[in-house]
Design an enzyme around this catalytic site. Structure first.
Site, PDB file in Angstrom:
ATOM      1  N   ARG A  52      15.720 -41.316 -32.752  1.00  5.06           N
ATOM      2  CA  ARG A  52      15.652 -41.441 -31.371  1.00  5.06           C
ATOM      3  C   ARG A  52      15.668 -40.095 -30.301  1.00  5.06           C
ATOM      4  O   ARG A  52      14.956 -39.528 -30.121  1.00  5.06           O
ATOM      5  CB  ARG A  52      16.291 -42.495 -31.017  1.00  5.06           C
ATOM      6  CG  ARG A  52      15.968 -43.702 -31.368  1.00  5.06           C
ATOM      7  CD  ARG A  52      17.240 -44.549 -30.572  1.00  5.06           C
ATOM      8  NE  ARG A  52      16.787 -44.069 -29.617  1.00  5.06           N
ATOM      9  CZ  ARG A  52      16.057 -45.415 -28.684  1.00  5.06           C
ATOM     10  NH1 ARG A  52      15.516 -46.785 -29.822  1.00  5.06           N
ATOM     11  NH2 ARG A  52      16.060 -45.774 -27.579  1.00  5.06           N
ATOM     12  N   TYR A 104      20.419 -21.947  -5.209  1.00  4.15           N
ATOM     13  CA  TYR A 104      19.308 -23.277  -5.222  1.00  4.15           C
ATOM     14  C   TYR A 104      20.331 -24.517  -3.405  1.00  4.15           C
ATOM     15  O   TYR A 104      21.706 -24.776  -4.494  1.00  4.15           O
ATOM     16  CB  TYR A 104      18.935 -23.679  -6.008  1.00  4.15           C
ATOM     17  CG  TYR A 104      18.401 -25.084  -5.929  1.00  4.15           C
ATOM     18  CD1 TYR A 104      17.415 -25.259  -5.266  1.00  4.15           C
ATOM     19  CD2 TYR A 104      18.556 -26.338  -6.509  1.00  4.15           C
ATOM     20  CE1 TYR A 104      16.848 -26.338  -5.240  1.00  4.15           C
ATOM     21  CE2 TYR A 104      18.307 -27.448  -7.039  1.00  4.15           C
ATOM     22  CZ  TYR A 104      17.667 -27.876  -6.259  1.00  4.15           C
ATOM     23  OH  TYR A 104      16.558 -29.350  -6.175  1.00  4.15           O
ATOM     24  N   ASP A 177      20.084 -18.464 -13.580  1.00  6.46           N
ATOM     25  CA  ASP A 177      19.225 -18.921 -13.352  1.00  6.46           C
ATOM     26  C   ASP A 177      17.778 -18.128 -12.942  1.00  6.46           C
ATOM     27  O   ASP A 177      18.120 -17.519 -12.270  1.00  6.46           O
ATOM     28  CB  ASP A 177      19.170 -20.029 -12.028  1.00  6.46           C
ATOM     29  CG  ASP A 177      18.326 -21.198 -11.516  1.00  6.46           C
ATOM     30  OD1 ASP A 177      17.056 -20.756 -11.901  1.00  6.46           O
ATOM     31  OD2 ASP A 177      18.608 -22.030 -10.856  1.00  6.46           O
ATOM     32  N   LYS A 202       8.925 -25.292 -12.298  1.00  7.94           N
ATOM     33  CA  LYS A 202       8.488 -24.096 -11.018  1.00  7.94           C
ATOM     34  C   LYS A 202       7.065 -23.695 -11.287  1.00  7.94           C
ATOM     35  O   LYS A 202       5.838 -24.220 -12.191  1.00  7.94           O
ATOM     36  CB  LYS A 202       9.380 -23.184 -10.334  1.00  7.94           C
ATOM     37  CG  LYS A 202      10.634 -24.242  -9.677  1.00  7.94           C
ATOM     38  CD  LYS A 202      10.484 -24.498  -8.336  1.00  7.94           C
ATOM     39  CE  LYS A 202      11.710 -25.978  -7.608  1.00  7.94           C
ATOM     40  NZ  LYS A 202      12.630 -26.949  -8.573  1.00  7.94           N
TER      41      LYS A 202
END
Length: 397
Positions: A52, A104, A177, A202
């Site tokens: 899975r 952010y 990031d 983005k």
């Protein structure tokens, strides 16, 4: 010279188009990787197949993203914050994070209002000053989290310098990031970071129709740990979303060149506009971190931040008048967007921190899209003309 053009890394376009996409892996020989919607896969024996947890479409995306980041491994998550959460699940109660103070809003909110309740404290420090950032480190610091360029103030952080601070202590992970730069313009792993993370929502996807997070790394043990937190925590993206992001990446290098070209034109135009107070864009020589930009990056994206003259009323009028740009959160798509950080993306950041950073009522963040340059600039001009009346404009001189 780095930062002087938008040429990106050698072989980038070839990697985005071919790595992980070999038609021979499919019995059909399909050139475009098919969407595998199955949630269950036959195992050759008990426990002998990922079951899975695996998906062929996701595997294609992860292999491709690892290649363009210059990494050995990659993992896809259901959102950028899903990636953030999974990385932070590598920590335990009592651990400490040092994070860039300009982040952010969702990351700031998660650190302050979720992790803090789980016994993980975060110190927000100005990583543009290595002295200040170093002073924020503690013996129990286990994670360093930076954005560069930052959101929304487009400040740059010297990644190797931050890594050097972190390496003075044992077992400190450095996460960068890389959403605003993208791996086309910046590769944090090459600069010493442990994890390069992007909100694929983005620029990576670029078409405004997927929410996803992606991480890349070189250390296999770290990859296995993060892989476990991903599946144990359940932040797995759908196969269809993986297909869309994999498709979007094929034009990333082409799109980033155009974003860069349009944004440079906008930044150069706005910096001479009589109704604009300040323009922030790393590609401009007057940006305070422009020399670092030239050392660390190979260009920049379509993100331009500026302050118009006046007050909230002027900013509101600008946002009501703009036409080519759409007033909306998010960024990095082919369409131009404008955001009011203080009231939108960074509203959850404490007011005193917003004030300290300079996120005020007249600060606007542009995500410059791929429309014709002339149309973008004319739209900004007409909105600025409407936003700042003659009397208020004179009063600001």
């Amino acid at each position: 010279m780095a930062g002087s053009d938008s040429s990106g890394f050698p072989g980038f376009g070839t990697d985005t188009i071919h790595v992980g996409q070999d038609p021979n892996q499919w019995k059909s020989g399909a050139v475009i990787p098919p969407i595998s919607l199955s949630t269950t896969f036959k195992q050759t024996g008990p426990g002998e197949y990922p079951g899975r947890g695996g998906n062929p479409t996701r595997d294609c995306l992860e292999k491709c993203f690892a290649a363009v980041e210059g990494g050995k491994f990659a993992l896809a998550f259901s959102s950028g914050l899903g990636a953030t959460m999974s990385i932070c699940h590598l920590l335990k109660s009592g651990d400490h994070i040092v994070a860039m103070d300009d982040l952010y809003g969702g990351t700031n909110r998660y650190f302050r209002r979720i992790l803090a309740n789980m016994g993980v404290e975060t110190t927000f420090a100005d990583a543009t000053s290595i002295e200040k950032f170093s002073a924020a480190m503690r013996p129990n610091t286990k994670l360093v989290w930076i954005e560069t360029p930052t959101n929304p103030l487009l400040r740059l952080v010297d990644i190797p310098a931050v890594v050097a601070v972190a390496r003075k202590q044992k077992d400190v992970l450095v996460v960068v990031d890389n959403t605003f730069a993208t791996p086309y313009f910046q590769r944090p792993l090459d600069l010493g970071a442990d994890i390069s993370m992007s909100s694929a929502t983005k620029y990576i996807n670029g078409h405004g129709d997927v929410v996803m997070g992606l991480t890349a790394m070189n250390d296999e043990a770290l990859y296995k740990r993060l892989h476990f937190t991903l599946y144990a925590g359940g932040a797995c993206p759908s196969a269809f979303d993986c297909y869309l992001v994999n498709r979007g990446m094929k034009t990333l290098h082409v799109r980033m060149k155009e974003h860069f070209r349009n944004a440079m034109a906008v930044a150069n135009h706005l910096k001479t506009h009589p109704r604009v107070e300040t323009v922030i864009y790393p590609g401009l020589p007057e940006h305070p971190h422009h020399e670092l930009y030239k050392r660390q990056m190979k260009g920049f994206s379509g993100m331009v931040t500026f302050k118009l003259k006046g007050n909230l009323e002027n900013a509101t009028k600008f946002l009501q008048t703009i036409k080519v740009f759409t007033l909306a959160e998010s960024l990095g798509g082919f369409e131009s967007l404008v955001d009011h950080p203080a009231l939108m993306t960074h509203a959850s950041v404490p007011p005193e921190q917003r004030k300290e950073l300079g996120i005020d009522d007249t600060l606007l963040r542009l995500s410059v899209g791929l429309e014709d340059t002339k149309d973008i600039i004319e739209d900004l001009d007409q909105a600025l003309a409407a936003a700042v009346s003659l009397s208020s404009f004179i009063n600001t001189l």
